[in-house]
Structure formats: structure tokens, C-alpha cells
Scaffold this motif. Sequence first.
Motif, PDB file in Angstrom:
ATOM      1  N   ASP A   1       0.961  -1.620   0.623  1.00 17.75           N
ATOM      2  CA  ASP A   1       0.084   0.383   0.389  1.00 17.75           C
ATOM      3  C   ASP A   1       0.722   1.099  -0.058  1.00 17.75           C
ATOM      4  O   ASP A   1       0.751   1.754  -0.934  1.00 17.75           O
ATOM      5  CB  ASP A   1      -0.617  -0.426   1.330  1.00 17.75           C
ATOM      6  CG  ASP A   1      -1.650   1.535   1.144  1.00 17.75           C
ATOM      7  OD1 ASP A   1      -1.824   1.281   2.871  1.00 17.75           O
ATOM      8  OD2 ASP A   1      -1.892   2.129   0.144  1.00 17.75           O
ATOM      9  N   PRO A   2       1.750   2.123   0.625  1.00 19.58           N
ATOM     10  CA  PRO A   2       2.435   2.916   0.909  1.00 19.58           C
ATOM     11  C   PRO A   2       3.228   2.439   0.151  1.00 19.58           C
ATOM     12  O   PRO A   2       3.759   4.242  -0.487  1.00 19.58           O
ATOM     13  CB  PRO A   2       3.337   2.561   2.379  1.00 19.58           C
ATOM     14  CG  PRO A   2       2.850   1.616   3.104  1.00 19.58           C
ATOM     15  CD  PRO A   2       1.813   0.369   1.828  1.00 19.58           C
TER      16      PRO A   2
ATOM     17  N   LYS B   1      -0.434   7.333   2.082  1.00 17.85           N
ATOM     18  CA  LYS B   1      -0.528   8.286   2.946  1.00 17.85           C
ATOM     19  C   LYS B   1       0.110   8.371   4.505  1.00 17.85           C
ATOM     20  O   LYS B   1       0.788   8.885   5.234  1.00 17.85           O
ATOM     21  CB  LYS B   1      -1.094   9.343   3.814  1.00 17.85           C
ATOM     22  CG  LYS B   1      -2.071   9.041   2.156  1.00 17.85           C
ATOM     23  CD  LYS B   1      -3.948  10.264   2.756  1.00 17.85           C
ATOM     24  CE  LYS B   1      -4.648   8.720   2.934  1.00 17.85           C
ATOM     25  NZ  LYS B   1      -5.060   7.751   1.812  1.00 17.85           N
ATOM     26  N   SER B   2       0.398   6.597   5.180  1.00 18.30           N
ATOM     27  CA  SER B   2       1.180   6.361   5.841  1.00 18.30           C
ATOM     28  C   SER B   2       2.474   6.205   5.373  1.00 18.30           C
ATOM     29  O   SER B   2       2.923   5.695   5.868  1.00 18.30           O
ATOM     30  CB  SER B   2       0.609   4.836   6.163  1.00 18.30           C
ATOM     31  OG  SER B   2       0.479   4.114   5.186  1.00 18.30           O
ATOM     32  N   ALA B   3       2.658   5.939   4.317  1.00 23.41           N
ATOM     33  CA  ALA B   3       3.812   5.569   3.844  1.00 23.41           C
ATOM     34  C   ALA B   3       5.322   7.751   4.575  1.00 23.41           C
ATOM     35  O   ALA B   3       6.146   7.582   4.759  1.00 23.41           O
ATOM     36  CB  ALA B   3       4.547   6.278   2.942  1.00 23.41           C
ATOM     37  N   VAL B   4       3.889   8.348   4.437  1.00 25.72           N
ATOM     38  CA  VAL B   4       4.371   9.481   4.213  1.00 25.72           C
ATOM     39  C   VAL B   4       4.978   9.311   5.983  1.00 25.72           C
ATOM     40  O   VAL B   4       5.808  10.231   6.228  1.00 25.72           O
ATOM     41  CB  VAL B   4       4.092  10.534   3.847  1.00 25.72           C
ATOM     42  CG1 VAL B   4       4.118  11.820   4.783  1.00 25.72           C
ATOM     43  CG2 VAL B   4       3.550  10.721   3.123  1.00 25.72           C
TER      44      VAL B   4
ATOM     45  N   ALA C   1       3.750  -0.811  10.896  1.00 26.29           N
ATOM     46  CA  ALA C   1       5.695   0.335  11.281  1.00 26.29           C
ATOM     47  C   ALA C   1       6.580  -0.694  11.982  1.00 26.29           C
ATOM     48  O   ALA C   1       8.068  -0.427  11.054  1.00 26.29           O
ATOM     49  CB  ALA C   1       5.132   0.827  12.359  1.00 26.29           C
ATOM     50  N   GLU C   2       5.991  -1.654  12.150  1.00 32.03           N
ATOM     51  CA  GLU C   2       7.229  -2.961  13.029  1.00 32.03           C
ATOM     52  C   GLU C   2       7.652  -3.203  11.592  1.00 32.03           C
ATOM     53  O   GLU C   2       8.660  -4.009  12.132  1.00 32.03           O
ATOM     54  CB  GLU C   2       6.057  -3.517  13.470  1.00 32.03           C
ATOM     55  CG  GLU C   2       5.912  -3.417  14.914  1.00 32.03           C
ATOM     56  CD  GLU C   2       5.196  -4.647  15.796  1.00 32.03           C
ATOM     57  OE1 GLU C   2       4.378  -5.387  14.927  1.00 32.03           O
ATOM     58  OE2 GLU C   2       4.624  -4.632  17.304  1.00 32.03           O
ATOM     59  N   ARG C   3       7.139  -3.210  10.387  1.00 34.53           N
ATOM     60  CA  ARG C   3       7.874  -4.101   9.268  1.00 34.53           C
ATOM     61  C   ARG C   3       8.844  -3.192   9.118  1.00 34.53           C
ATOM     62  O   ARG C   3      10.000  -3.584   8.077  1.00 34.53           O
ATOM     63  CB  ARG C   3       6.322  -4.088   8.069  1.00 34.53           C
ATOM     64  CG  ARG C   3       6.394  -4.987   8.216  1.00 34.53           C
ATOM     65  CD  ARG C   3       5.376  -4.830   6.665  1.00 34.53           C
ATOM     66  NE  ARG C   3       4.494  -4.177   6.079  1.00 34.53           N
ATOM     67  CZ  ARG C   3       3.294  -3.910   5.791  1.00 34.53           C
ATOM     68  NH1 ARG C   3       2.606  -4.758   7.782  1.00 34.53           N
ATOM     69  NH2 ARG C   3       2.898  -2.917   5.772  1.00 34.53           N
ATOM     70  N   ALA C   4       9.316  -1.654   9.002  1.00 32.03           N
ATOM     71  CA  ALA C   4       9.930  -0.616   8.631  1.00 32.03           C
ATOM     72  C   ALA C   4      10.707  -0.611  10.587  1.00 32.03           C
ATOM     73  O   ALA C   4      12.044   0.538   9.889  1.00 32.03           O
ATOM     74  CB  ALA C   4       9.638   0.437   8.425  1.00 32.03           C
TER      75      ALA C   4
ATOM     76  N   GLU D   1      14.160   7.222   0.565  1.00 31.51           N
ATOM     77  CA  GLU D   1      13.428   5.759  -0.305  1.00 31.51           C
ATOM     78  C   GLU D   1      14.478   4.883   0.395  1.00 31.51           C
ATOM     79  O   GLU D   1      14.166   3.646   0.248  1.00 31.51           O
ATOM     80  CB  GLU D   1      14.826   5.748  -1.757  1.00 31.51           C
ATOM     81  CG  GLU D   1      14.419   7.297  -2.118  1.00 31.51           C
ATOM     82  CD  GLU D   1      12.954   6.933  -3.222  1.00 31.51           C
ATOM     83  OE1 GLU D   1      12.288   5.876  -2.981  1.00 31.51           O
ATOM     84  OE2 GLU D   1      12.674   7.172  -3.859  1.00 31.51           O
ATOM     85  N   ARG D   2      14.911   4.724   1.531  1.00 32.58           N
ATOM     86  CA  ARG D   2      15.697   3.496   2.096  1.00 32.58           C
ATOM     87  C   ARG D   2      14.365   2.873   2.968  1.00 32.58           C
ATOM     88  O   ARG D   2      14.658   1.366   3.293  1.00 32.58           O
ATOM     89  CB  ARG D   2      17.041   3.971   2.444  1.00 32.58           C
ATOM     90  CG  ARG D   2      17.364   3.100   3.862  1.00 32.58           C
ATOM     91  CD  ARG D   2      18.885   3.501   4.859  1.00 32.58           C
ATOM     92  NE  ARG D   2      19.020   4.249   5.144  1.00 32.58           N
ATOM     93  CZ  ARG D   2      18.245   5.220   6.060  1.00 32.58           C
ATOM     94  NH1 ARG D   2      17.506   3.710   7.057  1.00 32.58           N
ATOM     95  NH2 ARG D   2      18.997   6.435   6.783  1.00 32.58           N
ATOM     96  N   CYS D   3      14.253   3.835   3.815  1.00 33.10           N
ATOM     97  CA  CYS D   3      12.804   3.750   4.559  1.00 33.10           C
ATOM     98  C   CYS D   3      12.141   3.251   4.293  1.00 33.10           C
ATOM     99  O   CYS D   3      11.411   2.333   4.638  1.00 33.10           O
ATOM    100  CB  CYS D   3      13.222   5.025   5.772  1.00 33.10           C
ATOM    101  SG  CYS D   3      13.969   5.709   6.788  1.00 33.10           S
ATOM    102  N   LEU D   4      11.199   3.921   2.842  1.00 35.09           N
ATOM    103  CA  LEU D   4      10.264   3.304   2.392  1.00 35.09           C
ATOM    104  C   LEU D   4      10.613   1.598   1.734  1.00 35.09           C
ATOM    105  O   LEU D   4       9.798   0.605   1.642  1.00 35.09           O
ATOM    106  CB  LEU D   4      10.138   3.948   0.714  1.00 35.09           C
ATOM    107  CG  LEU D   4       8.804   3.688   0.234  1.00 35.09           C
ATOM    108  CD1 LEU D   4       7.331   3.676   1.292  1.00 35.09           C
ATOM    109  CD2 LEU D   4       8.802   4.328  -1.001  1.00 35.09           C
TER     110      LEU D   4
END
Length: 729
Positions: free
Chosen positions: A14-15, A85-88, A121-124, A44-47
Motif C-alpha cells: 500500500d504505501p 499516505k501512511s508511508a509519508v 510500522a514494525e515492518r519498517a 527511499e531507504r526507509c520506504l
Amino acid sequence: MSTPEKPRDALPEDPSEDPSEAPPEDLPQGPRDESRDDLREDAERCLRALAGERARLREDQWTAIRALVVERRRALVVQRTGWGKSAVYFVATRLLRERGAGPTVIVSPLLALMRNQIDAAERAGIRARTINSANTEDWDRVFAEVEAGEVDVLLVSPERLNNPDFRDLVLPKLAAGAGLVVVDEAHCISDWGHDFRPDYRRLRTLLAELPPGVPVLATTATANARVTQDVAEQLAADDALVLRGPLERDSLHLAVVRLPDAERRIAWLGEHLDALPGSGIIYTLTVAAAHEIAGFLRERGYEVAAYSGQTEPAERLQAEQDLLDNKLKALVATSALGMGFDKPDLGFIVHVGAPQSPVAYYQQIGRAGRGVDRAEVILLPGVEDRDIWAYFASLAFPPEPVVRSTLAVLEEAGRPLSTGALEPRVDLGRSRLEMMLKVLDVDGAVRRVKGGWTATGRDWAYDRERYERVAAERSREQRAMLDYLAIEGCREEFLRRQLDDPAAAPCGRCDNCTGRHWPAEVSDAGAGQARDRLRRPGVEVAPRRMWPTGVKDDLGVAGRIPPGQQAEPGRALGRLTDIGWGNRLRELFAGPDTEISADMFDAVVKVLAAWDWEARPAGVVAIGSRSRPALVGSLGRRLAQIGRLPYLGEFVPLGEPGPRRHNSAQRLRSVWHALALPDDVAAAVRDAGGPVLLVDDRIETGWTMTVATRALRDAGAPAVLPLVLAVNA
């Protein structure tokens, strides 16, 4: 109908954005800015940590992230469901935390949405915690982790903002130490939005009190121009950044199927559900309809479950998980399953009954088709939709005299009053009273404190013009929904124009664009099965077991109703909100007073035949009616005749009918002295020596039946069995 295409096997989550949409990295991107390029590389790394190696930031995602992390601005992002939007806010959180900022505080409206956000969030690698009404036992531990710097994201439900302890003791610390504040589903802030929530309005005060330099992000997928402007203004910033994108969803295939009655609508579902791809959601307008449809589909062999705000939390969570795991073909749900549910491969959404707003409709259908090429979106409108819309409209902000009287009660009390203590003194139902108090709290006229509500003494103006404009807007939205049903042009374009999407254009996919319409026929056998299900008579009615608070001084009753004055569980032919008998019953009560019809009486007899009472009634008593004497009288006498029971008589209504009352205490007061049990009827009850079948036309609040039962039990009836044609819900 063409065969649905197979889902794509691999898509960014999704993000993120499909890399095919990202600009090639070897093309010139303008003058190189080392700090800008370094920050984007970090973003980009965070995404990629959040959404996979193929993920790339959209340009508007990057613009919002840079505004939050570098410029520390306030931003509103209005983008379609699935845009990211949550990715932002998760990427911005990661970047801000790496640069020494405090945790992100996210105000999120639904527990299911919180669960999805925590998982993302935990995935990131982002440590997320939540504070809501379902985990109060964890609050102390969560607060300790926040103070120790061990939490990156704290999700808070909007209702917490008005909890006195949280508002006065916890929130100031969170606001002072926050690195970013996020308002998710920000259309809830605006009373122009389709899902306005008074608790969200309190955010304006929170945002105004944030320390300088704390960035703020508001996000929503469903806001027209008016809502966008309103939310931007409430961000309390003169230079709020507004990023609004096109709302096209190229996987959605919209259609409307018109069927003449409720029986054929659910029969259509029973005969076409197998043709819908994957698993999905069947939305209904009422709780009763959700249970009726789920029951019918289960009888047809489908794995489905009912889901509403009345479903126990553990059952809701299990139902959500079963749908996520594709163990269910569908959840049959009210709007309680909306913003908070995230399943990218939902293959279809069907509405049995039209929502009252195109904006609300677009928000709900946006749950489908986020990770598949094609999702079917079908609306089955009903003739009863407008009645349900009218009911929702009746819950609007109360008229000024009612508001003023509430403020006067609080001022005269000189001490905090709970909602329960206020209810007997104000002619409003509990939910509407609570909504009004929250609005008054936001406006500064009252304040919630320990022990209840207190008046602040501040001047307060009733914004009649605004409330009337909101009501007019709701009416306009309902007309637009009717226009959507009848439109001959593109359906998606129509909905996007209702959201003021400047890029709205014909989709080329809906039933009108393609000329491919779902069949509107059902088999006679299917219609018959649906008719049998919907006309299956009988609803159990639980008796009142507690007196309302605040009536002891004048009525002399309080606490639990003594067992010797309670009714047994009763029966009703149907609910007014049912999609089966509900339609017939609404027609009955909308028309003139008449004796009960033969087919309706036959259905009542079936209810009696299926009633597993401990002891057979010894007689019938009716509650005399001013408005429907022919209906109630004929029902009582015919039941006595067919059951070979004595007709013992009727309660006599006393005095002139008063104004309609809306809450328990007011309603009880209005009926307490308004019913008389004649001496001869009381004697007949006593002589009958057995249970009494107590007959009325409908149960609204239940207090008329409770007062009548008390009188019959006091007259010597060993049990009272309430029987009515309809209950409100």
C-alpha cells in the motif's frame, strides 16, 4: 458479465508506488543539492524497509516528507486510498527520529486502523504503541516506554483527548515532546465531512498549543474542496501545505443493480456471490440487515460473518482476521468496518442499500482493489434507504432551546454532572446528548472533568447558520446519491466530481461506460427462499431490568427493577429497521389506523406458535392506544379468540398526549401517570391466575411496556409476556 481478470501476483504494498510509475533514475533531475539528495536517499531507504525493495517514493510523498522533516511545516495530504499516505508519516518519523526528534503522535479513529498501522510500522523497524479504550491495563507501561525514548510512534484514539486525566496530565507532556503530530482520517475534524466526530474538533486546540517547530501532517482520502479548506484552516497555520491528487482507482469496476424489493436483492446476492472475485465486503445500512443477510447467505452455503459496532470486540477481531486469511467469502458489515480495515486484495464490495453521501460511498469502496487488477463494486439500492437516511438526519445537532436548557442545568447544579445525571433533565437520548456536550466542550461552553460535565460560564453563541448549512449540505449529498443511481454517464467520474477532483474523467470501466451490466434477474426459487427468510417472523425483546437514573425523587424508583415487577422476554413480529418485515411495518405505521391485516395476523400467530414459554397465557390485555386503537384492539381480541383465551381488557390512556420524549428518564416520566389499569381489568387479571399476554403495537423505548407490566404484576399476574408488532431496532 465478463470473467474477472486474475490478480497480479506481485505488487508493492500500500504505501509504495509501482516502480513503473517512478521517473528513471538516470534522467536529469535538475541541479544537484547534496543535502536534498542525501535526505531523499534516506527517505527511499526507509520506504524500502517499509514496503519492499521495488518501492519508490511518489513526488508528492517526497514533497510532504521534505516539508515535515526539513521545513517543519504543517501539511494536509488528500490522496486516494492506497496512494501511500501512511508511508509519508512513517518515513518522516524514521528520518526525524534519526535526527534526534521526539516520537510521533498519531491520532487515529479506529482500533482496526491502529492495528494495521502498528503492523506496518514494525515492518519498517519503527517501534509503535497505542493508547485506547481496549488496552487501559497497558497505559502505564506504554507511558514509561515513551518517557524512556523506546517508542517511535504513539497512536491515540480521539476519544482519549477528552479524558480528563489524559487531557490534563498526559497530553501536555506528549505535545511538548512530540517530534511529529499526525491526524489520520482528517475529514473527521470537519463537520462538513461525511464522518464528523466531535472529539476530533479538539485537535485544533492541541495543534495551537504545540511548541514552535513541531511539524503536523493531516491525511484523508475523502475530502471535497469545502472539507479540504476547513481542515487546512484547523491546522492553525497560515502557510499549510495542501497536496491534493487525483482520486482515480483504475481497478474499480462500478455498477448499480436495481431490484424491486428486499427479497430479490438478497436473492441476487445468493445467486451471484460465487461470481464475485476473491473475498470482499457486503455493506448494509443497519445492524439488523447485516444479521439477516449473513444468516441467509450461510443458509445458502457461503462462509460469511456479520459485523457491526454491536459485535463483541473479540468477535470483530476474529472476523477481520478470517477475512484477511480468506477463510470467509465476505463480511456482511455496517459502516463500522470502514476506515479501519486494510486488505489490499479485496476483490469486491457490494452495498445492500445506498449510503447517504457519495463521499461516504467512495470512502467505503476505496477499500477494494488495492492489490488486484480488478475489483467489482456493486450497489443494490432499496426503497427504504431514504427512511434510514432520515433517521440519521434526526441525530443532528439539537435546536438552540435544548442546548440552552442543558447549559442552564449545568450552571444551576454548581457541581459536575455525569451524562446519566443530566439525561433526566434534558430531552435528548444518551448518544445525542453526549455528542452535543462534546461540541460544547470544544466550543468552550462546558468542560469535562472528573465526575462529569460542568459549565464554564463563557459566552457561547448558537451557530444556527452553520448548523442549517450543514443540514442543507447533507440534504444535497442525499440528492446526489440518488443522482448517482440514475446517471447514464460514467459512475466513477460522477463520484470524483462530488469530491471536487479536478482530474475527474470517464473511467471506461463502469457498467455505463462499457455497456456491460450485471443481470437484474433472480430465479423464482431464489426469490422464494429469500422471502421465507425475510418474512420469518419473530424477534425476541429483552425487558427493561434497571430504572433510569434521576427519577427516584419524583417517581420513587431507582436501581434494579424487582423481579416481581419485571416482564418476561417478549416477542415482536419484526424490527422497523429490518429489510424484510421492516418495510411492511413502516408502511403500516405511516398509514391510517386500521385493523390488523390477515397476513400480518397470521405471521403474529406463527410468532406465538414458536414462543417457548414456561406457562401458557391465561388471558390477554392490550395497552389502549390513542393513535391506533383499531390496530391494537383488533390484534388483542383476535389473539384471544384464536388462542381460546379470555380478553381481559385494556389499559386506559390518561390525559392529553405530551411531546415526544427521547431519553429513558423523560420517557418514563411521561408514561408513569399516563396509563390506568381499570379495577375490573385488574380483578380479571387476578382471577385468571396465570401469565398475561400483554399486547401493543410497537416498542420504542420500552418504558410503556415496563410501566404496564409493573401494574399487572402488582394486580396479581404471576408473569407478563409482552407481544408487539414492531420494535424500533
